[in-house]
Design an enzyme around this catalytic site. Sequence first.
Site, PDB file in Angstrom:
ATOM      1  N   GLY A  44      23.222   3.212   2.487  1.00 21.14           N
ATOM      2  CA  GLY A  44      23.232   4.667   2.312  1.00 21.14           C
ATOM      3  C   GLY A  44      23.947   5.390   3.434  1.00 21.14           C
ATOM      4  CB  CYS A  45      23.720   5.109   7.106  1.00 18.30           C
ATOM      5  SG  CYS A  45      21.991   5.606   7.227  1.00 18.30           S
ATOM      6  CB  THR A  46      27.933   2.396   4.964  1.00 22.13           C
ATOM      7  OG1 THR A  46      27.400   1.617   6.055  1.00 22.13           O
ATOM      8  CG2 THR A  46      29.407   2.077   4.785  1.00 22.13           C
ATOM      9  CB  ALA A  49      29.460   7.307   7.678  1.00 26.84           C
TER      10      ALA A  49
END
Length: 156
Positions: A44-46, A49
């Site tokens: 999710g963070c990738t 970003a």
Amino acid sequence: MLKPGAVAPQFTATLEDGSAFDLAAFRGKRHVVLYFYPKDFTAGCTAQACAFRDNYSEIGRYGAALFGISGDGEDSHTRFKERHALPFPLIADPGRSVHRLYEVQGLLPFITPRITYVIDKEGVIRAAIRHDIRVTEHVPDVVEALKNLDPAAEAS
């Protein structure tokens, strides 16, 4: 989560390259977008970003400086930024002092919510965005908030 209309808390921190970040340096000069995310290298963070990366020029068109911030340290941030060709700096907050200052806390202490703040040139929070599941939705909400701050930039 802080509310729109509140003055953004002042802080200094360290960027992934070891240089200092000081929010006060942007006062009167540029809008600032601070996006808080849980952890480098997670799916999710990738995705989040990379969504910011892919829309970086549009965010910059509105005179905004973009910064990601998580509890990861400088080394992790450096690898994450390099692996995904992120054109914006990442703020290291391993002690989570900035998280506390900006009320980035979940119902469970070990789960960091995804919160993005749009701060105007005068240091006032103009948008507070939270999407924990729909991670790429932060970008259109940020762009919309920036359009509201500087409608003339949209025409250019």
